[in-house]
Design a protein around this motif. Structure first.
Motif, PDB file in Angstrom:
ATOM      1  N   UNK A 274       0.828  -1.206   0.000  1.00 54.35           N
ATOM      2  CA  UNK A 274       0.000   0.000   0.000  1.00 54.35           C
ATOM      3  C   UNK A 274       0.863   1.257   0.000  1.00 54.35           C
ATOM      4  N   UNK A 275       1.922   1.262   0.807  1.00 55.54           N
ATOM      5  CA  UNK A 275       2.809   2.431   0.854  1.00 55.54           C
ATOM      6  C   UNK A 275       3.457   2.678  -0.506  1.00 55.54           C
ATOM      7  N   UNK A 276       3.912   1.618  -1.162  1.00 57.70           N
ATOM      8  CA  UNK A 276       4.571   1.808  -2.449  1.00 57.70           C
ATOM      9  C   UNK A 276       3.583   2.271  -3.510  1.00 57.70           C
ATOM     10  N   UNK A 277       2.367   1.724  -3.511  1.00 55.77           N
ATOM     11  CA  UNK A 277       1.336   2.177  -4.454  1.00 55.77           C
ATOM     12  C   UNK A 277       1.029   3.658  -4.247  1.00 55.77           C
ATOM     13  N   UNK A 278       0.929   4.054  -2.992  1.00 55.50           N
ATOM     14  CA  UNK A 278       0.647   5.447  -2.670  1.00 55.50           C
ATOM     15  C   UNK A 278       1.780   6.356  -3.134  1.00 55.50           C
ATOM     16  N   UNK A 279       3.010   5.925  -2.928  1.00 58.15           N
ATOM     17  CA  UNK A 279       4.159   6.732  -3.324  1.00 58.15           C
ATOM     18  C   UNK A 279       4.206   6.918  -4.840  1.00 58.15           C
ATOM     19  N   UNK A 280       3.984   5.850  -5.592  1.00 58.81           N
ATOM     20  CA  UNK A 280       3.983   5.953  -7.047  1.00 58.81           C
ATOM     21  C   UNK A 280       2.845   6.863  -7.510  1.00 58.81           C
ATOM     22  N   UNK A 281       1.683   6.730  -6.902  1.00 60.93           N
ATOM     23  CA  UNK A 281       0.544   7.575  -7.279  1.00 60.93           C
ATOM     24  C   UNK A 281       0.829   9.042  -6.970  1.00 60.93           C
ATOM     25  N   UNK A 282       1.425   9.315  -5.807  1.00 59.44           N
ATOM     26  CA  UNK A 282       1.735  10.697  -5.427  1.00 59.44           C
ATOM     27  C   UNK A 282       2.791  11.301  -6.344  1.00 59.44           C
ATOM     28  N   UNK A 283       3.730  10.462  -6.797  1.00 56.91           N
ATOM     29  CA  UNK A 283       4.811  10.967  -7.638  1.00 56.91           C
ATOM     30  C   UNK A 283       4.316  11.425  -9.001  1.00 56.91           C
ATOM     31  N   UNK A 285       0.805  11.911  -9.836  1.00 57.90           N
ATOM     32  CA  UNK A 285      -0.472  12.634  -9.868  1.00 57.90           C
ATOM     33  C   UNK A 285      -0.212  14.124  -9.739  1.00 57.90           C
ATOM     34  N   UNK A 286      -0.889  14.966 -10.549  1.00 56.41           N
ATOM     35  CA  UNK A 286      -0.698  16.424 -10.441  1.00 56.41           C
ATOM     36  C   UNK A 286      -0.974  16.953  -9.044  1.00 56.41           C
ATOM     37  N   UNK A 287      -1.989  16.371  -8.344  1.00 60.36           N
ATOM     38  CA  UNK A 287      -2.326  16.851  -6.994  1.00 60.36           C
ATOM     39  C   UNK A 287      -1.194  16.617  -6.022  1.00 60.36           C
ATOM     40  N   UNK A 288      -0.370  15.609  -6.265  1.00 60.12           N
ATOM     41  CA  UNK A 288       0.728  15.308  -5.361  1.00 60.12           C
ATOM     42  C   UNK A 288       1.868  16.300  -5.482  1.00 60.12           C
TER      43      UNK A 288
END
Length: 290
Positions: A274-283, A285-288
């Motif tokens: 979950x942490x790795x999925x979140x990190x990739x998404x944040x990297x 995603x424009x909102x991140x």
């Protein structure tokens, strides 16, 4: 009913909290002013609120906007000088509320005060600490002897001064879950309001009772924890620190998830996945990157 309780509006944000509402109604019975915001539970929570809390102002959201958004929606209905932000799985007796109220009245520069909350097993929950980016003390958590100032207060039960809450615009709604209480306290302090911990007041906190345990729920919680931590690091430590956090999690997360899976430790494997999925998404995603 105490005259002092008329100065306080109790605010509760619910999500899949049907099983808690009857008990919550007994906790809130002494209070004249109650606002409940439901984050699109879909499990009968709204019907239970209407049945057991008929005098409460009920706000039904079309989708789950998270803890901070729900509280901000509720606070728009608050007309009292104080508001008690209370999780539906948390209870606070009137004498303890009056203790919190007296603390805010004794310290006019304080914007928020929290009680000591106790878990179902009788242990003390950590309810105050330094800022999330400061080194943690190695010693075990100890309930202090008297009122003290803090940079973080546990968000399960907070008595806020309505004027102070509104002055900073309430919760930052980018934090869907986790770190919203860190951010609230830090912004209150930046605005000149103190954040106090009052050990003479006690609350009971079941903890995690608003969501049915499942692998999906656990994944979502870990995912949002990592996302909110990234947001908090970026906001208070800068872009460089935020990217270092993301890269570390993006690179280290997948092999850690695989390793824990091979070691037959599924909870740790799920957390790192979950942490790795979140990190990739944040990297990406424009909102991140805002």
């Amino acid at each position: 009913m105490s005259v002092e309780t008329d100065l306080v509006t109790v605010v509760c944000v619910t999500y899949k909290s049907h099983a808690l509402i009857e008990h919550l109604a007994s906790v809130l019975a002494p209070f004249q002013h109650v606002v409940v915001v439901d984050n699109a539970s879909g499990d009968g929570t709204v019907d239970a609120v209407r049945q057991h809390l008929p005098r409460a102002t009920l706000v039904e959201r079309a989708k789950n906007g998270g803890f901070g958004t729900g509280n901000n929606d509720a606070m728009r209905h608050v007309r009292t000088p104080y508001a008690l932000l209370l999780n539906p799985d948390c209870s606070l007796d009137v004498p303890d509320l009056l203790t919190l109220l007296a603390t805010l009245q004794r310290y006019p520069t304080a914007g928020v005060v929290a009680p000591q909350s106790w878990l179902a097993d009788g242990s003390a929950q950590m309810c105050f600490r330094q800022a999330f980016y400061e080194p943690r003390l190695r010693s075990p958590y100890r309930v202090p002897d008297g009122t003290c100032s803090a940079k973080w207060l546990h968000g399960c039960c907070l008595l806020v001064r309505t004027e102070a809450y509104n002055a900073i615009g309430g919760f930052d709604e980018r934090f869907f879950l986790y770190y919203e209480d860190d951010d609230l306290c830090l912004r209150l302090r930046q605005a000149g309001f103190d954040c106090l911990f009052e050990p003479a007041a006690n609350a009971q906190h079941i903890g995690g009772a608003s969501s049915t345990p499942s692998w999906k729920t656990s994944f979502r919680k870990h995912y949002h924890y990592a996302r909110s931590r990234h947001l908090a690091i970026r906001k208070y430590l800068g872009v460089g620190a935020a990217w270092r956090y993301l890269l570390k999690t993006m690179v280290g997360g997948p092999p850690a998830a695989v390793l824990y899976g091979l070691l037959l430790q599924p909870k740790h494997a799920l957390k790192w996945a979950a942490w790795s999925c979140s990190a990739w998404a944040s990297a990406f995603a424009p909102s991140g990157r805002k």
